[in-house]
Scaffold this motif. Structure first.
Motif, PDB file in Angstrom:
ATOM      1  N   UNK A 122       2.304  -2.988 -15.652  1.00  0.00           N
ATOM      2  CA  UNK A 122       2.209  -4.168 -16.513  1.00  0.00           C
ATOM      3  C   UNK A 122       1.189  -4.006 -17.634  1.00  0.00           C
ATOM      4  N   UNK A 123       0.050  -3.398 -17.326  1.00  0.00           N
ATOM      5  CA  UNK A 123      -1.076  -3.436 -18.258  1.00  0.00           C
ATOM      6  C   UNK A 123      -1.461  -2.085 -18.860  1.00  0.00           C
ATOM      7  N   UNK A 124      -0.994  -0.979 -18.273  1.00  0.00           N
ATOM      8  CA  UNK A 124      -1.493   0.328 -18.712  1.00  0.00           C
ATOM      9  C   UNK A 124      -0.375   1.309 -19.047  1.00  0.00           C
ATOM     10  N   UNK A 125       0.737   0.814 -19.533  1.00  0.00           N
ATOM     11  CA  UNK A 125       1.841   1.678 -19.988  1.00  0.00           C
ATOM     12  C   UNK A 125       2.323   2.652 -18.915  1.00  0.00           C
ATOM     13  N   UNK A 126       2.324   2.201 -17.663  1.00  0.00           N
ATOM     14  CA  UNK A 126       2.853   3.032 -16.581  1.00  0.00           C
ATOM     15  C   UNK A 126       1.882   4.062 -16.053  1.00  0.00           C
ATOM     16  N   UNK A 127       0.597   3.936 -16.359  1.00  0.00           N
ATOM     17  CA  UNK A 127      -0.403   4.881 -15.873  1.00  0.00           C
ATOM     18  C   UNK A 127      -1.246   4.262 -14.755  1.00  0.00           C
ATOM     19  N   UNK A 128      -1.675   5.102 -13.822  1.00  0.00           N
ATOM     20  CA  UNK A 128      -2.585   4.673 -12.756  1.00  0.00           C
ATOM     21  C   UNK A 128      -3.793   5.599 -12.753  1.00  0.00           C
ATOM     22  N   UNK A 129      -4.854   5.174 -12.059  1.00  0.00           N
ATOM     23  CA  UNK A 129      -6.086   5.957 -12.001  1.00  0.00           C
ATOM     24  C   UNK A 129      -5.872   7.243 -11.203  1.00  0.00           C
ATOM     25  N   UNK A 130      -6.323   8.368 -11.755  1.00  0.00           N
ATOM     26  CA  UNK A 130      -6.099   9.649 -11.097  1.00  0.00           C
ATOM     27  C   UNK A 130      -7.188   9.988 -10.088  1.00  0.00           C
ATOM     28  N   UNK A 131      -8.427   9.991 -10.519  1.00  0.00           N
ATOM     29  CA  UNK A 131      -9.538  10.362  -9.635  1.00  0.00           C
ATOM     30  C   UNK A 131      -9.624   9.421  -8.438  1.00  0.00           C
ATOM     31  N   UNK A 132      -9.655   8.123  -8.709  1.00  0.00           N
ATOM     32  CA  UNK A 132      -9.725   7.141  -7.623  1.00  0.00           C
ATOM     33  C   UNK A 132      -8.451   7.164  -6.783  1.00  0.00           C
ATOM     34  N   UNK A 133      -7.310   7.463  -7.415  1.00  0.00           N
ATOM     35  CA  UNK A 133      -6.047   7.513  -6.682  1.00  0.00           C
ATOM     36  C   UNK A 133      -6.000   8.650  -5.681  1.00  0.00           C
ATOM     37  N   UNK A 134      -6.448   9.816  -6.082  1.00  0.00           N
ATOM     38  CA  UNK A 134      -6.481  10.952  -5.157  1.00  0.00           C
ATOM     39  C   UNK A 134      -7.436  10.685  -4.001  1.00  0.00           C
ATOM     40  N   UNK A 135      -8.591  10.121  -4.318  1.00  0.00           N
ATOM     41  CA  UNK A 135      -9.552   9.785  -3.264  1.00  0.00           C
ATOM     42  C   UNK A 135      -8.975   8.749  -2.308  1.00  0.00           C
ATOM     43  N   UNK A 136      -8.252   7.789  -2.854  1.00  0.00           N
ATOM     44  CA  UNK A 136      -7.650   6.741  -2.019  1.00  0.00           C
ATOM     45  C   UNK A 136      -6.595   7.314  -1.089  1.00  0.00           C
ATOM     46  N   UNK A 137      -5.794   8.255  -1.595  1.00  0.00           N
ATOM     47  CA  UNK A 137      -4.789   8.884  -0.740  1.00  0.00           C
ATOM     48  C   UNK A 137      -5.425   9.620   0.425  1.00  0.00           C
ATOM     49  N   UNK A 138      -6.500  10.365   0.145  1.00  0.00           N
ATOM     50  CA  UNK A 138      -7.189  11.089   1.211  1.00  0.00           C
ATOM     51  C   UNK A 138      -7.839  10.114   2.197  1.00  0.00           C
ATOM     52  N   UNK A 139      -8.446   9.045   1.677  1.00  0.00           N
ATOM     53  CA  UNK A 139      -9.080   8.053   2.547  1.00  0.00           C
ATOM     54  C   UNK A 139      -8.045   7.384   3.453  1.00  0.00           C
ATOM     55  N   UNK A 140      -6.889   7.038   2.904  1.00  0.00           N
ATOM     56  CA  UNK A 140      -5.838   6.400   3.696  1.00  0.00           C
ATOM     57  C   UNK A 140      -5.297   7.353   4.757  1.00  0.00           C
ATOM     58  N   UNK A 141      -5.184   8.626   4.403  1.00  0.00           N
ATOM     59  CA  UNK A 141      -4.726   9.629   5.372  1.00  0.00           C
ATOM     60  C   UNK A 141      -5.671   9.687   6.565  1.00  0.00           C
ATOM     61  N   UNK A 142      -6.958   9.698   6.307  1.00  0.00           N
ATOM     62  CA  UNK A 142      -7.945   9.750   7.392  1.00  0.00           C
ATOM     63  C   UNK A 142      -7.924   8.446   8.190  1.00  0.00           C
TER      64      UNK A 142
END
Length: 561
Positions: A122-142
């Motif tokens: 909606x707000x960022x032309x189809x982009x999401x945060x990369x650094x925080x996104x990768x960290x979030x994926x690893x955190x959710x995996x754990x």
């Protein structure tokens, strides 16, 4: 042949000829680029499917390593045989690791998930945060591997959104293309997670893009089917749950499913509000105890471990309990207690900023709600009732649809998860009422309420959030440009305290116009040290409204293309 008929045939041939010429012209001009984009969508679907499958394998591997279980699908049953101190310790250790990761790689210690993908669209032309996104994926995996009580689909959706973001930046995609690529990644992630290609495509359109534009349909379907194929290569073409004996006593029993829809809507609302309340309580407790941000997930892990000692079904995704509910292998007392404890566990996990999503927990809550309702309904009216497990199936769809705000795609996910298309009427009735009720009690869905709580007004639609995308400094007329406001008039308004910061948005500026009635408002850069504020220009009311109108027109054109 009479003359009117001849004229009609001639006109038809002429229109057909012009149509072929026009179609060929469009194909020559836009065909190659469109086909190229479909290949990009295919590549995004492959990458997203591989990420989704890898995430699921990683959870299974870590759960096997941490708990020592042979089959992660039977983790809950196996956990009952482990010493209590293992059950207590694992979530605490996992929380410590998660806290370190999020504290190091995010600016707010918060896990990114589906709500952030919706915000990106909606707000960022189809982009999401990369650094925080990768960290979030690893955190959710754990989190999901060490006793957290959430779902795996939310983290996967955001991880796959990173793929779309990377591609968008490589090809310098505009807003429309970036959103379509994000939709492709989300569709592939959902379809690979649930082996549900139809639902995956519709979920991306219904929840993330929030429109059903024809131009987005083909690439999203391509990506969704690709994600499903990759999932089936790894796990086989099997449904997640196996059902039997779901007989609907037509017409007579439908009022019961209407009532189930209302109950499910209330349960979904209570479930969502419990999560938000827990988050507020967590913030208050953290502030009161002066708890470092890095320790918040470990604190939540200790609470989860204590609960899991007595109720190990809260550990992880929870498909074993969901399957037991859908097959009726539970007694009424356990169904009610498990539903309450699961809601508490999910709330603690989310409030502890440990990671994970709400999709799988919503399915579990729905199955338990439906089964409890079905047990009551079939016992009160045994002669006119079908199977109680049918109520579990309908409840699963109804609660999940209300939580996600996605009645269409959730209904299809339920069908594709179970392979049971014969009871569609009961599921649709329950889903429609639960969604209609819950959407009135929260801001449309769990994800949109999350964004609303963060001050991002996506739930109300483009007319609400588009104003926040334009800054005053971009729309203003510079003080030396043609048609600029006079410096004297601007200084007079500044002396009255009527001016805007350059970073102010049109969302903040328009109320000032309404309150003051001025035709323009000075835009002033803040003073640095002892220097005076700098007049940059003035934002005119007519320019602000014009920018807003153009943004609405562009959004409407995209949604109806």
């Amino acid at each position: 042949m009479n003359k009117p008929l001849q004229q009609l045939v001639q006109k038809y041939r002429q229109d057909l000829s012009e149509g072929w010429r026009s179609g060929w012209s469009v194909l020559r001009r836009k065909g190659p680029s469109q086909v190229q984009f479909w290949f990009i969508a295919l590549a995004v679907g492959i990458a997203a499917g591989l990420v989704t499958v890898s995430f699921r394998h990683a959870i299974n591997f870590l759960q096997t390593t941490v708990y020592g279980v042979d089959d992660p699908r039977l983790l809950h049953s196996f956990a009952e045989t482990l010493p209590w101190y293992f059950i207590l310790t694992f979530p605490i250790i996992g929380g410590l690791v998660v806290g370190i990761i999020l504290n190091r790689f995010t600016d707010d210690g918060r896990v990114r998930s589906v709500a952030d993908v919706i915000e990106g669209a909606a707000l960022h032309d189809g982009r999401v945060e990369r650094r925080a996104g990768l960290a979030s994926g690893l955190a959710s995996l754990i989190t999901l591997s060490t006793g957290g009580s959430t779902g795996r689909e939310g983290p996967v959706v955001h991880l796959c959104g990173l793929i779309a973001t990377w591609v968008s930046e490589r090809i310098n995609a505009n807003g429309i293309t970036g959103r379509e690529l994000l939709g492709c990644a989300v569709a592939a992630a959902v379809s690979a997670s649930f082996n549900a290609p139809i639902a995956g495509a519709l979920f991306a359109l219904e929840v993330v893009l929030r429109h059903f534009a024809v131009h987005a349909f083909a690439p999203i379907v391509i990506a969704s089917v690709t994600g499903t194929i990759i999932s089936r290569w790894n796990f086989g073409d099997v449904t997640e749950f196996s059902l039997s004996g779901n007989d609907l006593v037509f017409y007579v029993e439908l009022p019961a499913f209407l009532l189930l829809g209302i109950v499910s809507g209330l349960v979904a609302t209570a479930f969502m509000r419990a999560i938000f309340l827990a988050d507020d309580v967590g913030n208050a407790v953290q502030q009161m105890l002066r708890l470092p941000r890095v320790l918040r997930p470990a604190f939540a892990g200790a609470l989860l471990g204590g609960i899991a000692i007595f109720f190990p079904h809260i550990i992880g995704v929870g498909y074993e309990t969901t399957s037991a509910a859908l097959t009726g292998q539970m007694v009424f007392r356990d169904v009610v207690i498990f539903a309450i404890i699961k809601a508490v566990a999910v709330s603690i996990t989310m409030a502890g900023r440990m990671g994970g999503g709400v999709f799988s927990p919503a399915l579990m809550m729905g199955a338990l709600t439906g089964l409890a309702f079905g047990m009551v309904a079939t016992s009160v009216f045994p002669d006119i009732s079908g199977s109680e497990t049918l109520y579990a199936l309908a409840g699963m769809g109804a609660v999940a649809a209300a939580v996600l705000g996605a009645p269409i795609s959730t209904t299809l996910i339920v069908f594709e998860l179970t392979g049971d298309w014969q009871t569609g009427l009961a599921v649709m009735v329950a889903v429609s009422l639960s969604t209609a009720l819950a959407s009135r009690l929260v801001d449309r869905s769990f994800f949109l309420t999350q964004l609303e709580r963060a001050g991002k007004h996506v739930a109300a639609g483009p007319q609400a959030y588009l104003l926040s995308l334009y800054k005053a400094v971009v729309v203003m007329r510079a003080k030396d440009s043609p048609g600029a406001a006079s410096i004297e008039a601007c200084q007079a308004l500044m002396e009255q305290g009527v001016f805007l910061d350059p970073e102010a948005t049109l969302e903040q500026a328009l109320p000032v116009f309404e309150d003051t009635g001025h035709a323009f408002i000075p835009v002033v850069a803040p003073a640095a040290d002892s220097q005076n504020p700098t007049l940059l220009g003035a934002l005119f009311h007519v320019d602000a409204l014009g920018a807003y109108n153009r943004a609405l027109a562009a959004t409407a054109a995209e949604e109806h293309a």
